[in-house]
Design a protein around this motif. Structure first.
Motif, mmCIF file in Angstrom:
data_model
loop_
_atom_site.group_PDB
_atom_site.id
_atom_site.type_symbol
_atom_site.label_atom_id
_atom_site.label_comp_id
_atom_site.label_asym_id
_atom_site.label_seq_id
_atom_site.Cartn_x
_atom_site.Cartn_y
_atom_site.Cartn_z
ATOM 1 N N ARG A 1 -15.459 -5.098 2.837
ATOM 2 C CA ARG A 1 -16.733 -5.788 2.747
ATOM 3 C C ARG A 1 -17.104 -6.093 1.293
ATOM 4 N N THR A 2 -16.692 -5.208 0.379
ATOM 5 C CA THR A 2 -16.925 -5.485 -1.048
ATOM 6 C C THR A 2 -16.137 -6.710 -1.480
ATOM 7 N N GLY A 3 -14.888 -6.790 -1.032
ATOM 8 C CA GLY A 3 -14.066 -7.964 -1.342
ATOM 9 C C GLY A 3 -14.663 -9.246 -0.787
ATOM 10 N N ASP B 1 -11.910 -10.469 -5.819
ATOM 11 C CA ASP B 1 -10.616 -10.995 -5.363
ATOM 12 C C ASP B 1 -9.576 -9.888 -5.270
ATOM 13 N N MET B 2 -9.576 -8.993 -6.284
ATOM 14 C CA MET B 2 -8.602 -7.909 -6.271
ATOM 15 C C MET B 2 -8.867 -6.981 -5.091
ATOM 16 N N TYR B 3 -10.155 -6.662 -4.867
ATOM 17 C CA TYR B 3 -10.498 -5.758 -3.771
ATOM 18 C C TYR B 3 -10.164 -6.372 -2.408
ATOM 19 N N LEU B 4 -10.410 -7.676 -2.303
ATOM 20 C CA LEU B 4 -10.113 -8.345 -1.037
ATOM 21 C C LEU B 4 -8.609 -8.299 -0.758
ATOM 22 N N GLN B 5 -7.815 -8.648 -1.756
ATOM 23 C CA GLN B 5 -6.364 -8.640 -1.568
ATOM 24 C C GLN B 5 -5.860 -7.231 -1.277
ATOM 25 N N LEU B 6 -6.392 -6.244 -2.023
ATOM 26 C CA LEU B 6 -5.953 -4.862 -1.822
ATOM 27 C C LEU B 6 -6.313 -4.371 -0.416
ATOM 28 N N SER B 7 -7.535 -4.649 -0.003
ATOM 29 C CA SER B 7 -7.975 -4.143 1.298
ATOM 30 C C SER B 7 -7.168 -4.764 2.437
ATOM 31 N N VAL B 8 -6.937 -6.084 2.400
ATOM 32 C CA VAL B 8 -6.191 -6.742 3.476
ATOM 33 C C VAL B 8 -4.735 -6.281 3.471
ATOM 34 N N LYS C 1 -12.439 -5.058 12.948
ATOM 35 C CA LYS C 1 -12.257 -5.838 11.713
ATOM 36 C C LYS C 1 -11.723 -7.239 11.994
ATOM 37 N N ILE C 2 -11.366 -7.539 13.240
ATOM 38 C CA ILE C 2 -10.852 -8.881 13.556
ATOM 39 C C ILE C 2 -11.840 -9.968 13.143
ATOM 40 N N PRO C 3 -13.144 -9.857 13.476
ATOM 41 C CA PRO C 3 -14.077 -10.917 13.048
ATOM 42 C C PRO C 3 -14.137 -11.074 11.531
ATOM 43 N N LEU C 4 -14.027 -9.952 10.802
ATOM 44 C CA LEU C 4 -14.084 -10.021 9.336
ATOM 45 C C LEU C 4 -12.849 -10.736 8.781
#
Length: 627
Positions: free
Chosen positions: A62-64, A77-84, A105-108
């Motif tokens: 969610r932060t990403g 961007d880094m957090y989004l890539q790391l989390s996914v 997490k599917i909707p996210l």
């Protein structure tokens, strides 16, 4: 060197960081995990997941997305890539992928995907979705209800051909359709499904690896569904899309190469479906595909489909004959195998019928793509196939079989061919005619469709004496009369096709007009019920062509029989006779009052009515008295 190895972080080091109290420690631990934890090391992935916890992963994601509050969350961007990336990795462990935390997490992930197009993280999004949807029982439903079909449809056409993302996208579609009924999908997302089909068709045409067969299977599954009609309409509306050319190229590639018979059958299913949308002429199209510089000749797909369908017919009919008449009938496996082969032969028959239809129109088209030598080859091939079908029917006759959808389908394909070439396989057809007219479908209480399928041929052969005698000696004229009664009579339980109704009428007319030249007598009782049906049909009609046709047949029957014979029949009385007289009178009156183009077109029939009116008095005296 030893000092370097000692400094390399271990899994335990990562776990300590992941269990730390501060977000920075956990982030550092996750970064280390992505560097050395292999995707197939499920044990390590499980330990890491337990250490980091679902709650922190949710916060990180969610932060990403700009919705969360992980400490130091300035680098979205880094957090989004790391989390996914770590979510996709964790989902390789089946029970993690099947957990409620992941499916939520599917909707996210779907919300993220449009924002990361062109980014490496997009592939991890597809991997996450595929793993969760296929692992969690209701994963497909959550994906569907979260608008996943719209996201997938909007992105698939932009994915690189043959890429891992494309493969995952196709597997997601397959999983959705296998877990949700296709009618549910097409009811809401038929436009999106048509876009996906067009993209998959492109993969089917361009690729030359295992993904080509994945595309083939997916397309075959979609088109085999009984809910595919809305999809047909949506594909028709896709103006300017190359999906028909892509399908033609892919089908030709499968059929011309050495592949398993099952794969060729899938390709034939696709060919049948495309023709149901585009028409038979699609087989002869010249593809205009920049991505396929070595385009196939315009007639290649046509010839490949014909030859493959012919092979399928020969093999499947041989298998069916063995299973039905020689193999053990006590096993459920045998029954299931027969049903499967009957469905498959129906597809092959349908293709043969379409090719017959296409071939019959080639002489009418100037500059036909098919040369004369090729056309002769096609006709010879069709003739051989019809002979194979007739042999199958002969085998069924010898075993006393008259009921079955495979037998009815066999009569249909024979009838389609004989409609164009009524004297083909002449001796065999005449030998089997009486039998073919008695064949019933599984749900038919009496023969009807088999007679309808053979009407074009019977109408044509009764234009000469030999054909009339063949129809009378086989008893076929009774079948035609009974079929016509079902079309037009008050107790008819079928909706008659106008073309079939008039074919039956013309056949009866041909027989009656040649009655003096034939060696056989027709059973007069056959025509009693027909007269009553004609009276009902024309008595309720405003269509002049119906009245004139009914009148002409009545006049010829009256000339063939006598009033006494008619009135001696328990179902025929003076009221029936008077009704028919009024119909003939209406017909004659129309001739005097109406000289429209339609009436002029019926001149031959009106001559029959007029001539019959003046000669019928001898056999029906009440006509002289005005009914």
């Amino acid at each position: 060197m030893e000092q370097q190895q000692q400094q390399t972080p271990s899994l335990d080091d990562c776990l300590k960081l992941l269990k730390g109290e501060r977000d920075e420690q956990r982030l550092a631990g996750l970064l280390l995990v992505t560097k050395f934890c292999k995707g197939d090391d499920l044990g390590s992935l499980r330990k890491v997941y337990n250490a980091v916890g679902a709650h922190f992963l949710d916060r990180l994601l969610r932060t990403g997305m700009g919705k969360g509050s992980v400490s130091g969350g300035d680098n979205r961007d880094m957090y989004l890539q790391l989390s996914v990336t770590v979510l996709a990795a964790f989902c390789r462990v089946p029970d993690i992928a099947a957990s409620k935390e992941m499916v939520l997490k599917i909707p996210l992930i779907l919300e993220i995907m449009p924002e990361v197009s062109g980014s490496p993280v997009l592939e991890e999004c597809y991997e996450f979705l595929y793993l969760v949807i296929t692992s969690y029982e209701d994963g497909a439903t959550v994906f569907y209800e979260s608008g996943g079909m719209k996201v997938l449809a909007s992105q698939m056409s932009y994915l690189p051909d043959g890429s891992h993302m494309m493969e995952l996208a196709m597997k997601i579609i397959q999983s959705i359709l296998s877990r949700l009924s296709q009618d549910v999908v097409t009811d809401t997302y038929v436009s999106e499904l048509s876009m996906m089909v067009a993209t998959v068709a492109r993969q089917f045409a361009l690729l030359h690896n295992s993904l080509k067969f994945e595309a083939l299977h997916l397309l075959s599954e979609i088109f085999s569904s009984k809910y595919s009609k809305p999809l047909c309409d949506a594909l028709c509306a896709m103006v300017g899309n190359n999906w028909p050319d892509h399908m033609r190229a892919g089908i030709a590639a499968i059929l011309q190469n050495r592949v398993e018979p099952a794969e060729k059958l899938h390709a034939l299913i696709l060919a049948e479906f495309v023709m149901s949308i585009m028409g038979e002429g699609w087989l002869l199209g010249q593809p205009n595909l920049p991505d396929l510089p070595n385009s196939i000749p315009a007639d290649r797909c046509f010839l490949l489909v014909l030859e493959s369908a012919r092979v399928e017919v020969a093999v499947l009919l041989n298998d069916l004959a063995y299973l039905k008449y020689e193999a053990s009938k006590d096993t459920s496996t045998t029954a299931e195998t027969i049903l499967l082969k009957q469905r498959n032969v129906a597809i092959a028959f349908s293709l043969v019928e379409r090719i017959i239809k296409l071939t019959s129109t080639m002489d009418e088209v100037e500059g036909s793509i098919i040369g004369e030598r090729t056309l002769i080859k096609v006709i010879n091939g069709l003739n051989e196939t019809i002979n194979v079908v007739l042999e199958y029917l002969q085998d069924a006759k010898e075993h006393g079989q008259k009921k079955g959808n495979d037998l009815l389908a066999s009569v249909r394909v024979v009838g389609s061919y004989l409609a164009e070439t009524p004297n083909a396989c002449k001796e065999k057809v005449r030998e089997l005619l009486d039998y073919m007219l008695t064949i019933e479908g599984e749900d038919e209480p009496s023969p009807f469709h088999s007679i309808s399928f053979l009407l074009p041929m019977m109408c044509q052969i009764t234009m000469d004496i030999e054909g009339c005698e063949a129809l009378i000696s086989s008893g076929g004229y009774k079948a035609v009369a009974e079929c016509l009664i079902k079309f037009i009579g008050p107790s008819g339980d079928v909706d008659g096709d106008d073309s079939c109704t008039y074919l039956a009428c013309d056949t009866i007319l041909n027989l009656l007009l040649k009655k003096e030249q034939m060696r056989f007598r027709m059973d007069e009782s056959t025509f009693i019920d027909l007269l009553k049906a004609l009276g009902y049909w024309a008595g309720n009609a405003n269509d002049l062509s119906v009245i004139i046709m009914a009148s002409s047949i009545c006049a010829l029957i009256f000339d063939y029989t006598s009033e006494e014979t008619l009135l001696n029949h328990p179902n025929f009385d003076n009221s029936s006779l008077h009704n028919l007289y009024k119909i003939i009178a209406r017909s004659l009156a129309s001739c005097k009052q109406d000289m429209s183009d339609m009436v002029r077109e019926e001149t031959d029939l009106l001559e029959i009515v007029t001539s019959g009116f003046f000669t019928v008095g001898a056999s029906v005296p009440s006509f002289k008295r005005g009914g």
